[in-house]
Scaffold this motif. Structure first.
Motif, PDB file in Angstrom:
ATOM      1  N   LEU A  59       0.839  -1.202   0.000  1.00  0.00           N
ATOM      2  CA  LEU A  59       0.000   0.000   0.000  1.00  0.00           C
ATOM      3  C   LEU A  59       0.874   1.252   0.000  1.00  0.00           C
ATOM      4  O   LEU A  59       0.411   2.348  -0.294  1.00  0.00           O
ATOM      5  N   ILE A  80      -0.091  -3.868  -4.502  1.00  0.00           N
ATOM      6  CA  ILE A  80      -0.758  -4.770  -3.550  1.00  0.00           C
ATOM      7  C   ILE A  80      -1.595  -5.850  -4.245  1.00  0.00           C
ATOM      8  O   ILE A  80      -1.593  -7.003  -3.824  1.00  0.00           O
ATOM      9  N   GLU A  81      -2.272  -5.469  -5.339  1.00  0.00           N
ATOM     10  CA  GLU A  81      -3.182  -6.448  -5.955  1.00  0.00           C
ATOM     11  C   GLU A  81      -2.452  -7.645  -6.559  1.00  0.00           C
ATOM     12  O   GLU A  81      -3.059  -8.667  -6.836  1.00  0.00           O
ATOM     13  N   TYR A 106     -15.333 -12.133  -2.447  1.00  0.00           N
ATOM     14  CA  TYR A 106     -14.840 -11.102  -3.374  1.00  0.00           C
ATOM     15  C   TYR A 106     -13.471 -11.421  -3.987  1.00  0.00           C
ATOM     16  O   TYR A 106     -13.265 -11.234  -5.184  1.00  0.00           O
ATOM     17  N   VAL A 110     -12.866 -11.566  -8.125  1.00  0.00           N
ATOM     18  CA  VAL A 110     -11.968 -10.781  -8.992  1.00  0.00           C
ATOM     19  C   VAL A 110     -10.940 -11.661  -9.697  1.00  0.00           C
ATOM     20  O   VAL A 110     -10.372 -11.255 -10.697  1.00  0.00           O
TER      21      VAL A 110
ATOM     22  N   ALA B 166      -8.225  -3.901  -3.160  1.00  0.00           N
ATOM     23  CA  ALA B 166      -6.918  -4.102  -3.798  1.00  0.00           C
ATOM     24  C   ALA B 166      -6.183  -5.264  -3.142  1.00  0.00           C
ATOM     25  O   ALA B 166      -5.561  -6.081  -3.822  1.00  0.00           O
ATOM     26  N   ALA B 170      -8.111  -6.970  -6.567  1.00  0.00           N
ATOM     27  CA  ALA B 170      -8.925  -6.236  -7.536  1.00  0.00           C
ATOM     28  C   ALA B 170      -8.104  -5.164  -8.241  1.00  0.00           C
ATOM     29  O   ALA B 170      -7.377  -4.415  -7.596  1.00  0.00           O
ATOM     30  N   SER B 171      -8.270  -5.084  -9.563  1.00  0.00           N
ATOM     31  CA  SER B 171      -7.567  -4.056 -10.344  1.00  0.00           C
ATOM     32  C   SER B 171      -8.280  -2.718 -10.149  1.00  0.00           C
ATOM     33  O   SER B 171      -9.354  -2.670  -9.553  1.00  0.00           O
ATOM     34  N   PHE B 172      -7.699  -1.646 -10.705  1.00  0.00           N
ATOM     35  CA  PHE B 172      -8.304  -0.324 -10.532  1.00  0.00           C
ATOM     36  C   PHE B 172      -9.760  -0.298 -10.999  1.00  0.00           C
ATOM     37  O   PHE B 172     -10.647   0.173 -10.303  1.00  0.00           O
ATOM     38  N   GLN B 174     -11.825  -2.790 -11.504  1.00  0.00           N
ATOM     39  CA  GLN B 174     -12.678  -3.656 -10.675  1.00  0.00           C
ATOM     40  C   GLN B 174     -13.057  -2.923  -9.391  1.00  0.00           C
ATOM     41  O   GLN B 174     -14.198  -2.947  -8.960  1.00  0.00           O
ATOM     42  N   ARG B 175     -12.079  -2.247  -8.789  1.00  0.00           N
ATOM     43  CA  ARG B 175     -12.347  -1.507  -7.552  1.00  0.00           C
ATOM     44  C   ARG B 175     -13.371  -0.403  -7.809  1.00  0.00           C
ATOM     45  O   ARG B 175     -14.288  -0.194  -7.036  1.00  0.00           O
TER      46      ARG B 175
END
Lengths: 363, 262
Positions: A59, A80-81, A106, A110, B166, B170-172, B174-175
């Motif tokens: 982050l 982070i992702e 969730y 994703v 994130a 999750a990508s930008f 998706q977020r």
């Protein structure tokens, strides 16, 4: 579910963080967390513990020159992702637009996992965290403890390489906190997951961590097991931050520390390495000291205040030559009134001596 | 509990104010539905005037609806990301943009229209098209959409929600679509309703920007007041009310609904 296969060690090499306003939040830090280990980052607010966690999470990014490794994988510049971490936030960060099941699922959603896999794993999590009857509830219909469990379930469902927990219990009441920390600890151990846990609560730190890293002003003051940091603190800061500590300043007089008309017998290791008349500082925990009759004692004081705490009575004494009140825990069911004159005994082996001898105050 | 004199005085005053506002609307509705307004209701009720309005001005009604819908669509596409950017960024640029967005609320519609005409009036294709009015409407209504979404974003801890998403991979985008947009729903819906009502009822700016072929309902209404029988313009008002009232009621209902945010 067992996570050992996916868990990795975490290594930080010369990781430093300077904020955009120029504040040095974290001084260059080297840290190695073993695979499957739970490391607690403990310290007062502003000490850099959350910054360290956010750097590990991705982050925040560390200054040039630092390196963060997950096992062999260099994740220093990875967002982070893509780091494959699980994170539990102080405020839980549960999505208000999703119900309990959807929140938990969730991470799989994703990743584009199949519906069957999602259902199977969510069910597993609901059972593990005892949340089955809340599966379709909205987040705003849950209690603090339930939210905390949903947040944890959501974080581990993707079988992350490391689990990061940012003061996850701070929003809960004391009783629930105690119960949950035992549960979380047992769960993390069962999963065998590498975890970094941030807290400012020393009791929580001692209950949770395999090792505790105590941070002070952007650097690690001491790192070790709960016993090590509690029984052998390496600095005044650590000694005072973990538990209560009494300080006695005086001069070496024979085999004892002397101040005013008081004497504290010292262990041989100490007096043999110092010269007669040297200034010394010794410390002792309240639970290691014993009250005795006034007449027989070499260390004497008068009761200033006493508090009944159930399992013990905390007696505060004013001792001649000691600036602050001396705290003593008394485990016998005995009453003390203000003004009572008592003697104090400190077994020499329980005296805490800082290792960095040679400074002006400390031997 | 016995209610005192002050209560009844207040009630009377409130009812008086309500009557002051509502009676003209009621009179207008009646005028649009009576055979002869000057004779009164006893001349008989009719839908003749409504039909006549529909025959003469249907195109203005369709154009108004079309412009309101497209304005809303444009506001959604620009306003929501814009609010998100403003909530996320705390820089001098974002503060400047925030101020710029507020300006169209303060500047008279006529002045905005004059500005548009003086800059783009020379491009005749554009000047003659309904897109010219659309641009004016977007400038005028965008601040309402942005402010409404921004208010919701500032009331939820969206940064932590985003960080949470994130951390789960999750990508930008998706977020943005899974977390930010659904949690701003109340702000977006109220922004949409506001845009629709403001665009449908906008007169000042539209009056300056319209051409005989790009006349919207409020402009047509002014036209009918000036040149038609009172019954016709009243029937026109009736159609406008029928369009706008459901939207206003929906907006009120949404504002009353307590926000449930975890």
């Amino acid at each position: 579910m067992k996570n050992t296969a996916t868990s990795v060690a975490i290594t930080l090499k010369q990781v430093q963080k300077t904020f955009s306003d120029g504040t040095l939040a974290l001084k260059p830090l080297d840290l190695h967390i073993e695979k499957g280990e739970i490391l607690v980052l403990l310290g007062p607010s502003g000490c850099g513990k959350t910054t360290t966690l956010r750097l590990i999470a991705g982050l925040e990014f560390c200054d040039q020159g630092g390196q963060i490794l997950f096992g062999e994988r260099n994740v220093t510049n990875i967002a982070i992702e893509q780091r494959r971490v699980g994170m539990v936030f102080q405020s839980y960060a549960l999505f208000p637009n999703m119900n309990v099941s959807e929140n938990i699922a969730y991470g799989l959603r994703v990743r584009g996992e199949s519906k069957e896999l999602k259902q199977k794993k969510v069910q597993e999590m609901l059972e593990l965290f005892d949340l089955e009857s809340y599966a379709h509830r909205g987040i705003d219909q849950l209690s603090g403890g339930q939210r905390q469990r949903v947040a944890l379930a959501r974080a581990i469902i993707t079988e992350p390489e490391v689990l990061l927990l940012d003061e996850p219990l701070s929003a809960l009441d004391a009783l629930l906190k105690k119960r949950l920390r035992t549960d979380i600890n047992a769960l993390l151990k069962r999963l065998g997951i590498t975890a970094v846990y941030v807290t400012h609560d020393q009791e929580e730190a001692m209950a949770m961590g395999d090792r505790i890293a105590i941070l002070d002003r952007g650097e690690i003051a001491q790192i070790g097991t709960a016993e090590e940091v509690y029984l052998s603190p390496n600095s005044e800061f650590v000694a005072n931050f973990i538990g209560q500590m009494n300080h006695f300043d005086g001069l070496l007089n024979g085999q004892a520390l002397s101040f005013s008309s008081n004497f504290i017998p010292l262990p041989e290791a100490l007096f043999s390495s110092c010269k007669e008349g040297d200034r010394l500082r010794c410390m002792a925990r309240p639970e290691d000291m014993r009250l005795t009759t006034f007449e027989d004692a070499t260390l004497k004081g008068a009761v200033s205040h006493s508090v009944f705490l159930g399992d013990r009575t905390r007696v505060l004494l004013s001792v001649e030559g000691v600036k602050e009140l001396v705290h003593v825990d008394c485990f016998e069911r005995k009453r003390y009134s203000m003004g009572d004159r008592v003697g104090l005994v400190i077994p020499p082996s329980c005296l805490v001596l800082l290792p960095n001898s040679g400074s002006e105050e400390v031997c | 509990m016995k209610k005192g004199m002050y209560f009844y005085l207040q009630l009377a005053f409130t009812l008086l104010v309500c009557a002051f506002l509502i009676v003209p609307i009621f009179m207008s509705i009646t005028a649009g539905l009576t055979n002869n307004y000057f004779v009164g209701v006893k001349s008989g009720l009719t839908l003749r005037w409504v039909e006549q309005v529909w025959r003469m001005y249907a195109d203005t009604i369709w154009l108004t609806m079309g412009i309101a819908l497209v304005t809303t669509l444009v506001n959604l596409c620009i306003g929501v990301p814009c609010a998100y950017y403003l909530a996320r960024t705390r820089s001098k640029l974002s503060a400047f943009l925030d101020e710029c967005l507020t300006l169209p609320i303060a500047i008279p519609g006529m002045a905005i229209a004059l500005g548009l005409i003086s800059v783009y009036g020379g491009i005749s294709e554009f000047r003659m098209s309904w897109l010219f009015i659309l641009v004016g409407h977007v400038i005028f209504t965008l601040p309402f959409m942005v402010k409404s979404v921004l208010a919701v974003l500032q009331s939820i801890n969206f940064r932590v929600l985003e960080e949470g998403a994130a951390s789960l991979g999750a990508s930008f985008w998706q977020r943005f679509f899974h977390v930010i947009v659904p949690n701003c729903k109340t702000g977006i819906v109220s922004g949409v309703l506001m845009t629709l009502t403001l665009s449908a009822g906008e007169f000042n700016l539209t009056w300056m920007l319209h051409t005989p072929l790009t006349k919207t309902l409020p402009v047509g209404l002014a036209d009918s007041y000036a040149s038609m029988r009172l019954e016709v313009s009243s029937a026109y008002t009736l159609i406008f009310l029928g369009m706008i009232l459901p939207l206003l009621i929906a907006a009120q209902w949404l504002n009353r609904k307590p926000k449930r945010m975890a």
